[in-house]
Design a protein around this motif. Structure first.
Motif, PDB file in Angstrom:
ATOM      1  N   GLN A  12       0.836  -1.197   0.000  1.00  0.00           N
ATOM      2  CA  GLN A  12       0.000   0.000   0.000  1.00  0.00           C
ATOM      3  C   GLN A  12       0.881   1.261   0.000  1.00  0.00           C
ATOM      4  O   GLN A  12       0.656   2.197  -0.767  1.00  0.00           O
ATOM      5  N   LYS A  65       4.581  14.136   2.663  1.00  0.00           N
ATOM      6  CA  LYS A  65       3.929  12.836   2.550  1.00  0.00           C
ATOM      7  C   LYS A  65       4.932  11.786   2.081  1.00  0.00           C
ATOM      8  O   LYS A  65       5.003  10.696   2.637  1.00  0.00           O
ATOM      9  N   GLU A  93      -4.551  -0.708  14.100  1.00  0.00           N
ATOM     10  CA  GLU A  93      -4.533  -1.078  12.682  1.00  0.00           C
ATOM     11  C   GLU A  93      -5.585  -0.349  11.867  1.00  0.00           C
ATOM     12  O   GLU A  93      -5.381  -0.044  10.702  1.00  0.00           O
ATOM     13  N   ALA A  94      -6.714  -0.055  12.520  1.00  0.00           N
ATOM     14  CA  ALA A  94      -7.777   0.668  11.829  1.00  0.00           C
ATOM     15  C   ALA A  94      -7.260   2.023  11.330  1.00  0.00           C
ATOM     16  O   ALA A  94      -7.595   2.465  10.235  1.00  0.00           O
ATOM     17  N   ARG A  95      -6.410   2.630  12.159  1.00  0.00           N
ATOM     18  CA  ARG A  95      -5.830   3.930  11.780  1.00  0.00           C
ATOM     19  C   ARG A  95      -4.812   3.753  10.662  1.00  0.00           C
ATOM     20  O   ARG A  95      -4.744   4.532   9.726  1.00  0.00           O
ATOM     21  N   LYS A  97      -4.815   1.575   8.428  1.00  0.00           N
ATOM     22  CA  LYS A  97      -5.507   1.287   7.164  1.00  0.00           C
ATOM     23  C   LYS A  97      -5.927   2.569   6.469  1.00  0.00           C
ATOM     24  O   LYS A  97      -5.920   2.656   5.251  1.00  0.00           O
ATOM     25  N   VAL A  98      -6.304   3.569   7.265  1.00  0.00           N
ATOM     26  CA  VAL A  98      -6.732   4.853   6.699  1.00  0.00           C
ATOM     27  C   VAL A  98      -5.510   5.671   6.275  1.00  0.00           C
ATOM     28  O   VAL A  98      -5.458   6.215   5.182  1.00  0.00           O
ATOM     29  N   VAL A  99      -4.520   5.752   7.159  1.00  0.00           N
ATOM     30  CA  VAL A  99      -3.299   6.523   6.893  1.00  0.00           C
ATOM     31  C   VAL A  99      -2.094   5.610   7.145  1.00  0.00           C
ATOM     32  O   VAL A  99      -1.507   5.646   8.218  1.00  0.00           O
ATOM     33  N   PRO A 100      -1.717   4.774   6.135  1.00  0.00           N
ATOM     34  CA  PRO A 100      -0.655   3.782   6.384  1.00  0.00           C
ATOM     35  C   PRO A 100       0.709   4.396   6.677  1.00  0.00           C
ATOM     36  O   PRO A 100       1.583   3.716   7.196  1.00  0.00           O
ATOM     37  N   THR A 102       1.197   7.007   8.714  1.00  0.00           N
ATOM     38  CA  THR A 102       1.182   7.801   9.942  1.00  0.00           C
ATOM     39  C   THR A 102       2.299   7.359  10.891  1.00  0.00           C
ATOM     40  O   THR A 102       2.644   6.187  10.943  1.00  0.00           O
ATOM     41  N   THR A 106      -3.387   8.194  17.473  1.00  0.00           N
ATOM     42  CA  THR A 106      -4.382   9.278  17.430  1.00  0.00           C
ATOM     43  C   THR A 106      -4.264  10.195  18.648  1.00  0.00           C
ATOM     44  O   THR A 106      -4.463  11.390  18.539  1.00  0.00           O
TER      45      THR A 106
END
Ligand SMILES: [Zn+2]
Length: 130
Positions: A12, A65, A93-95, A97-100, A102, A106
């Motif tokens: 990804q 980025k 992991e949920a985070r 998946k959204v922003v690999p 990061t 959070t």
């Protein structure tokens, strides 16, 4: 995190990376592929010049980025992926998946946003002695 998941995140990240760089290469077709392949051998000066050029073409946001994506790929190699660079906790992991790409969990991010707001408020009210 197991190797299968790491591999998924890695691919990804690499597709994000090639998308970012792909946009630059389109506007930069005079650079031959062989020259890019030799990047590892060129001097630091030339690498810096290349980075500056890339930075200019990607813009501030794209450049940041790209650096985050590079760092994340490095962390996968070092088996440190998914660990918050600030507090050392596991990033959900949920985070990822959204922003690999990061680097922070959070909780740390919201802390940083608070600090950023505090700094910008201070900027609007410079000290009188200045
Ligand atoms: Zn954290």
């Amino acid at each position: 995190m197991n190797k299968k998941k790491l591999a998924q995140f890695r691919s990804q990240l690499e597709s994000i990376r090639s998308k970012l760089l792909g946009g630059v290469e389109k506007s930069n077709q005079n650079v031959k592929e062989s020259e890019i392949g030799q990047m590892a051998d060129i001097s630091d000066d030339a690498a810096c010049a290349y980075n500056r050029q890339l930075e200019g073409e990607l813009g501030e946001q794209g450049w940041q980025k790209l650096k985050q994506v590079d760092t994340a790929i490095e962390k996968i190699s070092e088996e440190e992926y998914g660990i918050c660079a600030q507090c050392g906790n596991t990033i959900p992991e949920a985070r990822l998946k959204v922003v690999p790409y990061t680097e922070f969990c959070t909780q740390c991010l919201s802390e940083m946003e608070k600090n950023l707001k505090a700094i910008s408020i201070n900027d609007e009210n410079p000290l009188e002695e200045n």
